[in-house]
Design an enzyme around this catalytic site. Sequence first.
Site, mmCIF file in Angstrom:
data_model
loop_
_atom_site.group_PDB
_atom_site.id
_atom_site.type_symbol
_atom_site.label_atom_id
_atom_site.label_comp_id
_atom_site.label_asym_id
_atom_site.label_seq_id
_atom_site.Cartn_x
_atom_site.Cartn_y
_atom_site.Cartn_z
ATOM 1 N N ASP A 186 0.593 -1.036 0.367
ATOM 2 C CA ASP A 186 0.160 0.243 -0.089
ATOM 3 C C ASP A 186 0.784 1.407 -0.282
ATOM 4 O OD1 ASP A 186 -2.061 -1.522 0.559
ATOM 5 O OD2 ASP A 186 -2.018 -1.615 2.649
ATOM 6 N N GLU A 208 -9.279 0.538 -4.848
ATOM 7 C CA GLU A 208 -8.097 0.782 -3.837
ATOM 8 C C GLU A 208 -6.637 1.549 -4.176
ATOM 9 O OE1 GLU A 208 -7.601 -1.920 -0.296
ATOM 10 O OE2 GLU A 208 -9.541 -1.783 0.348
ATOM 11 N N HIS A 253 -3.020 0.580 -3.261
ATOM 12 C CA HIS A 253 -2.809 -0.895 -3.065
ATOM 13 C C HIS A 253 -2.463 -1.787 -4.803
ATOM 14 C CE1 HIS A 253 -3.630 -5.265 -1.000
ATOM 15 N NE2 HIS A 253 -3.992 -5.601 -2.529
HETATM 16 C C1 LIG Z 1 -7.089 -2.580 4.047
HETATM 17 C C2 LIG Z 1 -6.631 -2.183 3.261
HETATM 18 N N1 LIG Z 1 -5.281 -1.094 3.504
HETATM 19 C C3 LIG Z 1 -6.111 -3.451 2.016
HETATM 20 O O1 LIG Z 1 -4.826 -3.485 1.793
HETATM 21 N N2 LIG Z 1 -7.198 -3.701 1.842
HETATM 22 C C4 LIG Z 1 -7.034 -5.323 0.771
HETATM 23 C C5 LIG Z 1 -7.999 -5.373 0.408
HETATM 24 C C6 LIG Z 1 -6.098 -6.330 2.101
HETATM 25 O O2 LIG Z 1 -6.888 -6.211 3.193
HETATM 26 O O3 LIG Z 1 -5.446 -6.681 1.530
HETATM 27 ZN ZN LIG Z 2 -3.662 -3.016 0.536
#
Ligand SMILES: C[C@@H](N)C(=O)N[C@H](C)C(=O)O
Ligand SMILES: [Zn+2]
Length: 339
Positions: free
Chosen positions: A260, A318, A321
Amino acid sequence: MFTLVYVLLALFILSLLAGITAAIRFRKNRFRSIGSILLVLLINVLIWFAISYAYDQSPGLGISGFGEKWIFTESKDPQPDVPVQPPQAEESVVPAVPPVDQSETGSEHEEDVAVGSDRDHDAEAGIEEETVIKKRQLPKGFVYLDEVIPSALYDIRYYSDYNFVGKPIEGYKAPLAIMSSKAAEALAAVNQDLEDQGYVLKIYDAYRPKKAVEHFIRWSKDSQDSAMKETFYPDEEKESLFKRGYIAKRSGHTRGSTVDLTIVDKETGNEVDMGGVFDFLGDISAHGSKLITAKQAANRNILKNAMVKQGFEPYSKEWWHYTLHDEPFPKQYFDFDVE
Ligand SMILES: C[C@@H](N)C(=O)N[C@H](C)C(=O)O
Ligand SMILES: [Zn+2]
């Protein structure tokens, strides 16, 4: 579980074919024909329930990327035509981690390292430096990211209480980013590319232990705790965050090649405006969201283009990500601490 879904889908198709064949074969015997069609329909309904159940067990990005690759496929980025005022990107910048001796990666030697992520994120937004002792007992194939990309910035939110849970997350014992060596090398190339364009990477999270994901799951079931709702998920119900794909029960992060991140302007030190902050769990965070301006969409594309060029795949829901396409541990979910 992923294989199970394939098998169920195959069964679904096979039973449909069997139904058609039976209907043709018994077309002269009305009872047999209707009976076989009803039987096949019943089987289909049962299989469909099984598929839904399998999906419910691992929604979002769950089953080995099931959500990422099947449910939430990457859409083309249409230009937004209804710009509205999005949440402003944070201005705070955490100081870069100074370079450390790379020759000792993988040894059991402990070392003091000054890092810029402060557990109390509210105190001047993490500007203070903190001394961290690296345990250096990483599994083979993993590295500390700051040793591969010393010029990046690190703001490890799940070590701090500035995240959607509002508390440090289990398994984050130091404000460090750990990744598979393969993903780290690819990310270093991304950082170099972006540095040439006047930016530097800022990392929020990389490898995430299984116990951290379990913490997220427990938190999502606690309806009493909505301390960070206004900041991170004002328009979503916390118990639906997994189903909606914002958090995964089996996360790519746990496989060690997902990250991220955002970009920071090298000259001003400010985060680039992506139209919504990291971990804002809502529609505005999706690639191609109509809720952001053309400039913000273009900013997301600067990061996306650089990441895709080095083999990372974006996640449609997102903007921050990314997962390395050829990840070295596609089926392994790790649980060692970030320390
Ligand atoms: C929570 C967020 N930062 C994230 O990484 N979301 C994806 C979907 C995950 O949890 O892998
Ligand atoms: Zn993530």
